[in-house]
Motif scaffolding. Sequence first.
Motif, PDB file in Angstrom:
ATOM      1  N   ILE A 261       0.758  -1.066  -0.073  1.00 58.03           N
ATOM      2  CA  ILE A 261      -0.066   0.025  -0.063  1.00 58.03           C
ATOM      3  C   ILE A 261       0.919   1.354  -0.124  1.00 58.03           C
ATOM      4  CG2 ILE A 261      -1.980  -1.197   1.337  1.00 58.03           C
ATOM      5  CD1 ILE A 261      -1.026   0.376   3.691  1.00 58.03           C
ATOM      6  N   SER A 262       0.161   2.406  -0.507  1.00 58.51           N
ATOM      7  CA  SER A 262       1.080   3.552  -0.303  1.00 58.51           C
ATOM      8  C   SER A 262       0.214   4.569   0.491  1.00 58.51           C
ATOM      9  CB  SER A 262       1.388   4.076  -1.815  1.00 58.51           C
ATOM     10  OG  SER A 262       0.465   4.716  -2.219  1.00 58.51           O
ATOM     11  N   ALA A 263       1.057   5.642   0.987  1.00 57.97           N
ATOM     12  CA  ALA A 263       0.301   6.893   1.805  1.00 57.97           C
ATOM     13  C   ALA A 263       1.223   7.908   1.700  1.00 57.97           C
ATOM     14  CB  ALA A 263       0.075   6.189   3.371  1.00 57.97           C
ATOM     15  N   GLY A 264       0.599   8.978   1.824  1.00 59.95           N
ATOM     16  CA  GLY A 264       1.133  10.311   1.888  1.00 59.95           C
ATOM     17  C   GLY A 264       1.253  10.906   3.296  1.00 59.95           C
ATOM     18  N   PHE A 265       2.347  11.552   3.416  1.00 59.45           N
ATOM     19  CA  PHE A 265       2.565  12.156   4.788  1.00 59.45           C
ATOM     20  C   PHE A 265       3.410  13.757   4.540  1.00 59.45           C
ATOM     21  CE2 PHE A 265       3.569   7.476   5.249  1.00 59.45           C
ATOM     22  CZ  PHE A 265       2.404   7.359   6.389  1.00 59.45           C
ATOM     23  N   SER A 266       2.674  14.638   5.396  1.00 54.89           N
ATOM     24  CA  SER A 266       3.024  15.947   4.823  1.00 54.89           C
ATOM     25  C   SER A 266       3.443  16.463   6.548  1.00 54.89           C
ATOM     26  CB  SER A 266       1.991  16.709   4.250  1.00 54.89           C
ATOM     27  OG  SER A 266       0.866  16.606   5.279  1.00 54.89           O
ATOM     28  N   GLY A 267       4.307  17.826   6.355  1.00 53.89           N
ATOM     29  CA  GLY A 267       4.496  18.396   7.583  1.00 53.89           C
ATOM     30  C   GLY A 267       5.677  17.598   8.503  1.00 53.89           C
ATOM     31  N   ILE A 268       6.529  16.685   7.572  1.00 49.65           N
ATOM     32  CA  ILE A 268       7.492  16.057   8.258  1.00 49.65           C
ATOM     33  C   ILE A 268       8.702  17.095   8.488  1.00 49.65           C
ATOM     34  CG2 ILE A 268       9.314  14.300   7.846  1.00 49.65           C
ATOM     35  CD1 ILE A 268       7.242  12.801   6.101  1.00 49.65           C
ATOM     36  N   LYS A 269       9.116  17.034   9.813  1.00 47.51           N
ATOM     37  CA  LYS A 269       9.966  18.174  10.464  1.00 47.51           C
ATOM     38  C   LYS A 269      11.348  17.675   9.784  1.00 47.51           C
ATOM     39  CE  LYS A 269      12.257  19.099  14.618  1.00 47.51           C
ATOM     40  NZ  LYS A 269      12.545  18.643  16.134  1.00 47.51           N
ATOM     41  N   VAL A 270      12.163  18.877   9.546  1.00 46.64           N
ATOM     42  CA  VAL A 270      13.473  18.758   8.995  1.00 46.64           C
ATOM     43  C   VAL A 270      14.552  19.107  10.373  1.00 46.64           C
ATOM     44  CG1 VAL A 270      15.221  19.706   7.506  1.00 46.64           C
ATOM     45  CG2 VAL A 270      12.793  19.508   6.692  1.00 46.64           C
ATOM     46  N   GLU A 271      15.289  17.951  10.363  1.00 49.00           N
ATOM     47  CA  GLU A 271      16.311  18.195  11.539  1.00 49.00           C
ATOM     48  C   GLU A 271      17.487  18.200  11.047  1.00 49.00           C
ATOM     49  OE1 GLU A 271      17.142  14.598  14.334  1.00 49.00           O
ATOM     50  OE2 GLU A 271      15.465  15.805  15.105  1.00 49.00           O
ATOM     51  N   PHE A 272      18.659  18.906  11.361  1.00 48.81           N
ATOM     52  CA  PHE A 272      19.906  19.263  11.176  1.00 48.81           C
ATOM     53  C   PHE A 272      20.736  18.480  12.082  1.00 48.81           C
ATOM     54  CE2 PHE A 272      18.070  22.590   8.965  1.00 48.81           C
ATOM     55  CZ  PHE A 272      18.710  22.779   7.843  1.00 48.81           C
TER      56      PHE A 272
ATOM     57  N   VAL B 220       5.956  13.590   1.848  1.00 49.49           N
ATOM     58  CA  VAL B 220       6.488  12.365   1.097  1.00 49.49           C
ATOM     59  C   VAL B 220       5.299  11.380   0.856  1.00 49.49           C
ATOM     60  CG1 VAL B 220       8.944  12.443   1.892  1.00 49.49           C
ATOM     61  CG2 VAL B 220       7.247  11.222   3.218  1.00 49.49           C
ATOM     62  N   ARG B 221       5.504  10.367  -0.403  1.00 47.29           N
ATOM     63  CA  ARG B 221       4.642   9.411  -0.342  1.00 47.29           C
ATOM     64  C   ARG B 221       5.474   8.085  -0.557  1.00 47.29           C
ATOM     65  NH1 ARG B 221       0.330   7.711  -1.029  1.00 47.29           N
ATOM     66  NH2 ARG B 221      -1.373   9.539  -2.029  1.00 47.29           N
ATOM     67  N   LEU B 222       5.090   7.296   0.560  1.00 47.42           N
ATOM     68  CA  LEU B 222       5.617   5.925   1.037  1.00 47.42           C
ATOM     69  C   LEU B 222       4.831   4.680   0.597  1.00 47.42           C
ATOM     70  CD1 LEU B 222       7.213   7.084   4.467  1.00 47.42           C
ATOM     71  CD2 LEU B 222       8.299   7.196   2.322  1.00 47.42           C
ATOM     72  N   SER B 223       5.715   3.880   0.064  1.00 48.02           N
ATOM     73  CA  SER B 223       5.113   2.590  -0.470  1.00 48.02           C
ATOM     74  C   SER B 223       5.588   1.390   0.623  1.00 48.02           C
ATOM     75  CB  SER B 223       5.185   2.279  -1.837  1.00 48.02           C
ATOM     76  OG  SER B 223       4.623   0.981  -2.082  1.00 48.02           O
ATOM     77  N   GLY B 224       4.934   0.532   0.839  1.00 48.44           N
ATOM     78  CA  GLY B 224       5.337  -0.973   1.781  1.00 48.44           C
ATOM     79  C   GLY B 224       4.305  -1.558   2.234  1.00 48.44           C
TER      80      GLY B 224
ATOM     81  N   ALA C  88       4.060  -2.072   8.089  1.00 45.27           N
ATOM     82  CA  ALA C  88       5.223  -0.902   8.298  1.00 45.27           C
ATOM     83  C   ALA C  88       4.618   0.399   7.901  1.00 45.27           C
ATOM     84  CB  ALA C  88       6.214  -1.170   7.005  1.00 45.27           C
ATOM     85  N   ILE C  89       3.593   0.666   6.932  1.00 46.94           N
ATOM     86  CA  ILE C  89       2.890   2.038   6.645  1.00 46.94           C
ATOM     87  C   ILE C  89       1.886   2.255   7.791  1.00 46.94           C
ATOM     88  CG2 ILE C  89       1.525   3.243   4.973  1.00 46.94           C
ATOM     89  CD1 ILE C  89       4.187   2.747   4.063  1.00 46.94           C
ATOM     90  N   SER C  90       1.177   1.351   8.407  1.00 46.91           N
ATOM     91  CA  SER C  90       0.371   1.689   9.387  1.00 46.91           C
ATOM     92  C   SER C  90       1.235   2.114  10.696  1.00 46.91           C
ATOM     93  CB  SER C  90      -0.470   0.416   9.799  1.00 46.91           C
ATOM     94  OG  SER C  90       0.141  -0.410  10.220  1.00 46.91           O
ATOM     95  N   ALA C  91       2.405   1.894  10.787  1.00 43.37           N
ATOM     96  CA  ALA C  91       3.141   2.375  12.049  1.00 43.37           C
ATOM     97  C   ALA C  91       3.662   3.601  11.845  1.00 43.37           C
ATOM     98  CB  ALA C  91       4.380   1.394  12.328  1.00 43.37           C
ATOM     99  N   LEU C  92       3.513   4.373  10.699  1.00 42.58           N
ATOM    100  CA  LEU C  92       4.018   5.802  10.407  1.00 42.58           C
ATOM    101  C   LEU C  92       3.055   6.810  10.532  1.00 42.58           C
ATOM    102  CD1 LEU C  92       6.320   4.709   7.143  1.00 42.58           C
ATOM    103  CD2 LEU C  92       6.869   4.942   9.663  1.00 42.58           C
ATOM    104  N   SER C  93       3.503   7.817  10.843  1.00 46.66           N
ATOM    105  CA  SER C  93       2.666   8.974  11.005  1.00 46.66           C
ATOM    106  C   SER C  93       3.534  10.298  10.505  1.00 46.66           C
ATOM    107  CB  SER C  93       1.841   9.300  12.149  1.00 46.66           C
ATOM    108  OG  SER C  93       2.970   9.584  13.249  1.00 46.66           O
ATOM    109  N   ASP C  94       2.772  11.247  10.433  1.00 49.79           N
ATOM    110  CA  ASP C  94       3.474  12.716  10.333  1.00 49.79           C
ATOM    111  C   ASP C  94       4.468  12.985  11.208  1.00 49.79           C
ATOM    112  OD1 ASP C  94       1.967  12.957   7.904  1.00 49.79           O
ATOM    113  OD2 ASP C  94       0.599  14.129   8.618  1.00 49.79           O
ATOM    114  N   HIS C  95       4.060  12.704  12.478  1.00 54.21           N
ATOM    115  CA  HIS C  95       5.113  12.937  13.744  1.00 54.21           C
ATOM    116  C   HIS C  95       6.079  12.049  14.039  1.00 54.21           C
ATOM    117  CE1 HIS C  95       1.844  16.063  14.095  1.00 54.21           C
ATOM    118  NE2 HIS C  95       0.878  15.002  14.135  1.00 54.21           N
ATOM    119  N   ASN C  96       6.085  10.710  13.469  1.00 56.19           N
ATOM    120  CA  ASN C  96       7.362   9.889  13.926  1.00 56.19           C
ATOM    121  C   ASN C  96       8.367   9.806  12.752  1.00 56.19           C
ATOM    122  OD1 ASN C  96       5.847   8.046  12.411  1.00 56.19           O
ATOM    123  ND2 ASN C  96       5.079   6.712  14.111  1.00 56.19           N
ATOM    124  N   ILE C  97       7.846  10.274  11.631  1.00 52.33           N
ATOM    125  CA  ILE C  97       9.125  10.539  10.368  1.00 52.33           C
ATOM    126  C   ILE C  97       9.813  11.436  10.283  1.00 52.33           C
ATOM    127  CG2 ILE C  97       9.339  10.140   7.966  1.00 52.33           C
ATOM    128  CD1 ILE C  97       6.668   9.067   7.793  1.00 52.33           C
TER     129      ILE C  97
END
Length: 156
Positions: free
Chosen positions: A40-51, A75-79, A83-92
């Motif tokens: 499956i694929s899912a889109g995630f937005s608002g992913i924080k950029v960290e240096f 980003v749009r991720l596929s898997g 794996a995809i259900s464990a992801l959210s905008d806040h933990n990537i």
Amino acid sequence: MTRRALINKILNGKLFWIIVSVIISVLLWMFVTTTEGSEISAGFSGIKVEFIGETALRESRGLIVTGVENNSVSVRLSGNRRAISALSDHNIIAQIDLSTVSRPGLMQWPYTLTYPAGVNPNDITVVNRFPQVITFTVDNLRTKTVEFRGRLDGTV
């Protein structure tokens, strides 16, 4: 009817086996879709950029990051479903490694995605990302010492 006869009648009845079959079918379906399942694929937005390495950049090379163009990415991720259900905008997290930056200037660097613990990065494919690179400025760090004197007005 005795108790034993009633139990035998229920166990040998058609309705009982239909209910048992449906329950087993649902459990098997849940097991298959959560362990392997289809892609499956899912889109995630608002992913924080960290240096990464910003402190070392400042302390050892006298440089500092300023003027970051994008503080978040999409980003749009596929898997597989698990794996995809464990992801959210806040933990990537989108990470940029500053360990190779050695001079000031306008930088355009690609970022790598990091996932939460328990998610295997090999199970996930990046379909697309926006923006592709993060634009930021690296400047020389300048410091100025300013004398400060306190003055007490009034009494205790």
